[in-house]
Design a protein around this motif. Structure first.
Motif, PDB file in Angstrom:
ATOM      1  N   GLU A 272       0.850  -1.192   0.000  1.00  0.00           N
ATOM      2  CA  GLU A 272       0.000   0.000   0.000  1.00  0.00           C
ATOM      3  C   GLU A 272       0.886   1.242   0.000  1.00  0.00           C
ATOM      4  O   GLU A 272       1.795   1.336   0.838  1.00  0.00           O
ATOM      5  CB  GLU A 272      -0.904   0.009   1.233  1.00  0.00           C
ATOM      6  N   PRO A 273       0.651   2.175  -0.930  1.00  0.00           N
ATOM      7  CA  PRO A 273       1.461   3.403  -0.930  1.00  0.00           C
ATOM      8  C   PRO A 273       1.296   4.142   0.397  1.00  0.00           C
ATOM      9  O   PRO A 273       0.200   4.181   0.962  1.00  0.00           O
ATOM     10  CB  PRO A 273       0.882   4.228  -2.090  1.00  0.00           C
ATOM     11  N   GLU A 274       2.376   4.712   0.872  1.00  0.00           N
ATOM     12  CA  GLU A 274       2.323   5.403   2.170  1.00  0.00           C
ATOM     13  C   GLU A 274       1.603   6.737   2.037  1.00  0.00           C
ATOM     14  O   GLU A 274       1.760   7.449   1.047  1.00  0.00           O
ATOM     15  CB  GLU A 274       3.745   5.630   2.682  1.00  0.00           C
ATOM     16  N   ASP A 275       0.795   7.057   3.058  1.00  0.00           N
ATOM     17  CA  ASP A 275       0.109   8.342   3.107  1.00  0.00           C
ATOM     18  C   ASP A 275       1.131   9.410   3.499  1.00  0.00           C
ATOM     19  O   ASP A 275       1.683   9.375   4.601  1.00  0.00           O
ATOM     20  CB  ASP A 275      -1.018   8.270   4.146  1.00  0.00           C
ATOM     21  N   PRO A 276       1.410  10.368   2.600  1.00  0.00           N
ATOM     22  CA  PRO A 276       2.436  11.384   2.922  1.00  0.00           C
ATOM     23  C   PRO A 276       2.096  12.203   4.169  1.00  0.00           C
ATOM     24  O   PRO A 276       2.987  12.699   4.845  1.00  0.00           O
ATOM     25  CB  PRO A 276       2.480  12.272   1.670  1.00  0.00           C
ATOM     26  N   ASN A 277       0.798  12.299   4.497  1.00  0.00           N
ATOM     27  CA  ASN A 277       0.404  13.082   5.678  1.00  0.00           C
ATOM     28  C   ASN A 277       0.859  12.416   6.979  1.00  0.00           C
ATOM     29  O   ASN A 277       1.011  13.080   8.007  1.00  0.00           O
ATOM     30  CB  ASN A 277      -1.128  13.255   5.726  1.00  0.00           C
ATOM     31  N   SER A 283       7.908   5.955  10.547  1.00  0.00           N
ATOM     32  CA  SER A 283       7.079   5.329   9.509  1.00  0.00           C
ATOM     33  C   SER A 283       7.576   3.942   9.120  1.00  0.00           C
ATOM     34  O   SER A 283       6.795   2.999   8.983  1.00  0.00           O
ATOM     35  CB  SER A 283       7.027   6.216   8.265  1.00  0.00           C
ATOM     36  N   GLU A 284       8.889   3.820   8.955  1.00  0.00           N
ATOM     37  CA  GLU A 284       9.427   2.537   8.495  1.00  0.00           C
ATOM     38  C   GLU A 284       9.260   1.460   9.562  1.00  0.00           C
ATOM     39  O   GLU A 284       8.936   0.313   9.261  1.00  0.00           O
ATOM     40  CB  GLU A 284      10.907   2.709   8.132  1.00  0.00           C
TER      41      GLU A 284
END
Length: 448
Positions: A272-277, A283-284
């Motif tokens: 799933e692409p990460e939500d930039p917000n 995050s990792e």
């Protein structure tokens, strides 16, 4: 919550049993490290950090109280693994049981696989309620008789005796993993199984202990280029050629063993692409997948990362079809969770019998259930405070800020030392097993 039998969303969970000592001082060896029902649900196995396996058996239902399901009582306890020392690497190998997997029952005996960091063992659990008597060349105490003193031929007979449950190691699968084993999974052909460590996945035959086939190897030629590790792996429940493995980068790769002997090229990549917000320093770490489980139907796959549970349709790789937030209120606490290492906790997840509800653990001895059909969720607590027989579990709520309501608990007062990492759901009934630190709680649906 929907039950395995149907679509009713008004299941009430009640306390059934708790196993383990009530002392506040918990011995490290007593901490439960895995929980697993067998295929019928009649047996429930737990493994602990002391290398022991404890098997509980469900008692038959009482005719006088048909509404009261049979309780689970200790059936067998045995030492599966002992601490070892790797003299070549000067490393201690813990006895902690990382995973237990049952094999389907084929005869009167039961078989299970248990593994620590390095060695997998196949155990046979069998019952004996008869013993042979009347040997010709042996006394009853086992001493051999003088053949010259035998004057008549006796026919040995079986006599009843008290039931004895024996656990014996039938196979030992060793020396195949350089890194720590995190997963084992039995194939649907019931002849082979896989074992996964941080960088490799091996395929074994249950009858052959001296060799295995390496089917995935993500170790780079230069270890400084290492960017991800394998965190979990599982075979498809009915396609014997298909398996998946998850990574610390939040991706899941599906492989087809028919394509090549070494599955270094995946058939599908679920990401799933990460939500930039929501991008942050953590995050990792929080995107690392700690568990992956196929649904019983084989159509879906569930993954657990630090903050959420995701359900993937195997036909759609681009994004999950369902995402459930387990404890989103901890997103603001990630800094302190990083400092106390809780952010690296590996929570497992499980499906109910008909794949309509999923369950996973959280902190403060809370565990979460998500009803897929009704899109409802509930937080329940495993605690000795509400451990009266058949007392109904009250839903718990965590206040995320502002004014705290009467029954809510504040995020700041959550106990991060009390965590539920391991849960299991009975394959046929609404019975669940939840492991707190050193206690095993069993809850069941309240029957009217």
């Amino acid at each position: 919550m929907a039950g395995p039998g149907g679509g009713s969303n008004d299941v009430q969970w009640c306390f059934s049993q708790v196993k383990g000592s009530i002392d506040d001082d918990v011995a490290e060896a007593d901490i439960i490290s895995t929980v697993e029902f067998n295929h019928s649900g009649e047996l429930l196995a737990t493994g602990d950090k002391g290398g022991r396996v404890v098997i509980f058996q469900q008692e038959p239902e009482s005719k006088n109280q048909p509404q009261c399901r049979g309780e689970y009582n200790v059936y067998s306890t045995f030492q599966s693994h002992e601490p070892e020392f790797d003299y070549l690497k000067s490393l201690e190998i813990e006895e902690k049981i990382n995973k237990i997997r049952w094999l389907p029952q084929k005869n009167a005996a039961q078989f299970l696989l248990s593994t620590n960091d390095k060695t997998i063992k196949l155990w046979k659990i069998s019952e004996r309620d008869k013993r042979p008597e009347g040997y010709n060349l042996k006394e009853e105490d086992g001493r051999y008789r003088d053949p010259n003193s035998v004057t008549a031929l006796r026919v040995p007979v079986f006599r009843p005796m008290d039931l004895m449950v024996e656990a014996s190691p039938r196979r030992v699968f060793a020396n195949a993993h350089t890194y720590h084993i995190n997963s084992i999974s039995v194939n649907s052909d019931y002849e082979t199984y896989l074992s996964a460590d941080d960088l490799r996945i091996n395929l074994w035959h249950l009858e052959i202990t001296d060799r295995s086939f390496n089917i995935v190897d993500i170790k780079p030629a230069n270890m400084e280029e290492l960017t991800e590790v394998i965190t979990a792996a599982e075979f498809h429940p009915n396609q014997c050629n298909t398996f998946v493995y998850s990574s610390s980068k939040g991706t899941i790769r599906m492989c087809d063993m028919r394509a090549s002997a070494l599955c270094d090229k995946h058939a599908k990549l679920f990401e799933e692409p990460e939500d930039p917000n929501n991008r942050s320093f953590f995050s990792e770490i929080i995107s690392s997948i700690s568990d992956v489980k196929f649904s019983h139907s084989g159509r879906y796959m569930m993954t657990r990362d630090y903050l959420s549970v995701k359900i993937w349709d195997l036909n759609m790789e681009t994004r999950p079809v369902e995402t459930y937030q387990v404890h989103e209120y901890l997103r603001s606490k990630l800094c302190s969770l990083y400092e106390n290492d809780c952010i690296f906790d590996k929570f497992e997840c499980c499906w109910n019998g008909n794949d309509s509800v999923v369950m996973t653990g959280s902190y403060n001895n809370f565990f979460r259930m998500f009803d897929r059909g009704y899109r409802q969720d509930v937080t329940l607590e495993a605690s000795r405070e509400n451990s009266k027989p058949r007392s109904v579990l009250k839903p718990r709520k965590v206040s995320t800020g502002g004014k705290r309501k009467k029954d809510e608990i504040s995020v700041d007062s959550l106990d991060f030392n009390k965590k539920i990492l391991h849960t299991a759901w009975h394959p046929l009934d609404n019975i669940i097993a939840v492991a707190t630190t050193n206690n095993l709680y069993i809850f069941q649906e309240k029957l009217n």
